[in-house]
Design a protein around this motif. Sequence first.
Motif, PDB file in Angstrom:
ATOM      1  N   ALA A  79       0.813  -1.218   0.000  1.00 47.05           N
ATOM      2  CA  ALA A  79       0.000   0.000   0.000  1.00 47.05           C
ATOM      3  C   ALA A  79       0.843   1.263   0.000  1.00 47.05           C
ATOM      4  CB  ALA A  79      -0.943   0.007   1.202  1.00 47.05           C
ATOM      5  N   THR A 147      -4.279   0.639   7.551  1.00 43.55           N
ATOM      6  CA  THR A 147      -4.464  -0.773   7.207  1.00 43.55           C
ATOM      7  C   THR A 147      -5.417  -1.502   8.144  1.00 43.55           C
ATOM      8  OG1 THR A 147      -2.531  -1.372   8.544  1.00 43.55           O
ATOM      9  CG2 THR A 147      -2.155  -0.923   6.202  1.00 43.55           C
ATOM     10  N   GLU A 200      -6.380   2.726   3.564  1.00 41.43           N
ATOM     11  CA  GLU A 200      -5.033   2.687   2.995  1.00 41.43           C
ATOM     12  C   GLU A 200      -4.646   3.974   2.261  1.00 41.43           C
ATOM     13  OE1 GLU A 200      -4.957  -0.954   0.692  1.00 41.43           O
ATOM     14  OE2 GLU A 200      -4.628  -2.138   2.490  1.00 41.43           O
ATOM     15  N   THR A 202      -6.399   5.942   0.479  1.00 41.29           N
ATOM     16  CA  THR A 202      -7.065   6.163  -0.812  1.00 41.29           C
ATOM     17  C   THR A 202      -8.190   7.178  -0.722  1.00 41.29           C
ATOM     18  OG1 THR A 202      -8.625   4.341  -0.438  1.00 41.29           O
ATOM     19  CG2 THR A 202      -6.552   3.802  -1.569  1.00 41.29           C
ATOM     20  N   GLY A 414      -3.698  -3.191  -0.540  1.00 42.08           N
ATOM     21  CA  GLY A 414      -2.568  -2.628  -1.252  1.00 42.08           C
ATOM     22  C   GLY A 414      -2.532  -2.996  -2.719  1.00 42.08           C
ATOM     23  N   LEU A 415      -1.331  -3.282  -3.203  1.00 39.52           N
ATOM     24  CA  LEU A 415      -1.152  -3.745  -4.581  1.00 39.52           C
ATOM     25  C   LEU A 415      -1.323  -5.250  -4.701  1.00 39.52           C
ATOM     26  CD1 LEU A 415       2.004  -1.678  -5.623  1.00 39.52           C
ATOM     27  CD2 LEU A 415      -0.285  -1.453  -6.609  1.00 39.52           C
ATOM     28  N   ARG A 418      -5.279  -6.600  -4.785  1.00 36.53           N
ATOM     29  CA  ARG A 418      -6.302  -5.778  -5.424  1.00 36.53           C
ATOM     30  C   ARG A 418      -7.283  -6.632  -6.237  1.00 36.53           C
ATOM     31  NH1 ARG A 418      -5.526  -0.921  -9.888  1.00 36.53           N
ATOM     32  NH2 ARG A 418      -7.667  -0.171  -9.783  1.00 36.53           N
ATOM     33  N   ASN A 447      -3.175   7.712  -3.571  1.00 34.15           N
ATOM     34  CA  ASN A 447      -2.715   6.311  -3.594  1.00 34.15           C
ATOM     35  C   ASN A 447      -3.345   5.525  -4.744  1.00 34.15           C
ATOM     36  OD1 ASN A 447      -0.817   4.659  -2.510  1.00 34.15           O
ATOM     37  ND2 ASN A 447      -2.003   4.071  -0.719  1.00 34.15           N
ATOM     38  N   LYS A 450      -4.130   1.294  -5.638  1.00 31.64           N
ATOM     39  CA  LYS A 450      -4.166   0.486  -4.418  1.00 31.64           C
ATOM     40  C   LYS A 450      -5.620   0.145  -4.066  1.00 31.64           C
ATOM     41  CE  LYS A 450       0.142   1.640  -4.396  1.00 31.64           C
ATOM     42  NZ  LYS A 450       0.680   2.685  -3.530  1.00 31.64           N
TER      43      LYS A 450
END
Length: 452
Positions: A79, A147, A200, A202, A414-415, A418, A447, A450
């Motif tokens: 993230a 998180t 996160e 976003t 995060g990545l 996803r 972000n 993410k």
Amino acid sequence: MSLPEGFLSALDAAVEDVSTDPVALAAAALDRSGVVPESPPSVLVRPVTVDEVRETLRLASHYVVPVVPRGGGSGVAGAAVAGPGQVVLDVSGLDQIKEIDAVDQIAIVGPGVVTATLEAAAGRVGLRYAPDPASAAISTIGGNIATNAGGLRCVKYGVTRDAVLGLDVVLADGTLLSTGRQTLKGVAGLDLTSLFVGSEGTLGVVVGATLRLRPLPEQTLTVAAAFSDVEAAARACAAVAAARREPSMLELLDERTLRVVDRAQGTTYSQRGGALVIAQADGPAAGLEITAIAEVLGKEATWVEQGVDEESSARLVEARRLALPSIEAFGSVLIEDICVPRSRLAEAFRRVAEIGDRHGVRIYSFAHAGDGNLHPLVGYPRGPVPAGVVAAGDEIFGLALELGGTVTGEHGVGLLKRDWLAREIGPEALAVHRTLKAALDPVGILNPGKGY
């Protein structure tokens, strides 16, 4: 990717600490997920005031420059990973503990406060911050909030969201929003505080938090029990719940994890059985509670030891706290995080092991067994992540959903997760997520890439 003309000069004028140093940018690009961007971010901003955060986001929205918020960099889902053309907004400098109120049992802190620092400060007035992430020595409160971090004490005290009463959040356009309250109860309006917890970075950047503290327990006692295998250990943990016992911690480690701890630390845990369960009870009735838990665990255990005081109890928790550093001593590791119903924890352990065998990778598994949160750690030699490791992780996420669980219990999306988030929550819920994102971040600078 180049920055828009005029952005960097405007940022330099608004914020004191703006860096384009390649060494600083390379360090700020990464977290502990193992994800490596194609190239470093373009700018690192280290604000020391809320106004500097506001100005950074206002300018980023105006010039349409992506911003990746960052705290201690201890996340494991990607993230906080940042790439070219992006600004890393490192809020670790907002590290003031503004107030600890021993009567109302709250703390008001900045996002850069390290978790262990808050714990120590609260302890000086007989209180504690109950969430207990394994990264407490390096993680920040802002990162924990971003998180919705968990930890060893979650089975009794809940995750980060359960300790957050209110937030100060800077939105994408620089607006400062305050949510929540300083009281333990409050139901006025929509629960915007919970909306930002776990988002996160976003939806907005946390710049302040009002946190619930708990009294330090009068006593904390521990029992450790070894079992012939993981299935027997998981059954015993389920029996603790069925007996209506209330541990403050209930951890389960598999044999491969015990062996690597023994190898790294010179201990002998794996000689006692093929799995280890560690339970704690706290509070004025800790003695009675831990004795009852020990009786439940002892029905199938091959070995049981009960702590008689704080010192011996702390020693019994040693294997759990040494698990990750012991694994990391012999190579790199992909730290995974799924959660399944407690009744299916034994099956999850067994099938994760089968996934490792199928892909030819080493998987060390341990769990917050009290809430079904399993951590399969996929080990590999230092260097690029092998394809088999990625494939094993992907299959583990699918297993979590098949067993009626979730692809993350506490680490976030995060990545790394996803695509799996979309599979878990479905298209209707995903559309709601994106509608909320568009409302709070219409330009899409916070972000990006993410979560959802």
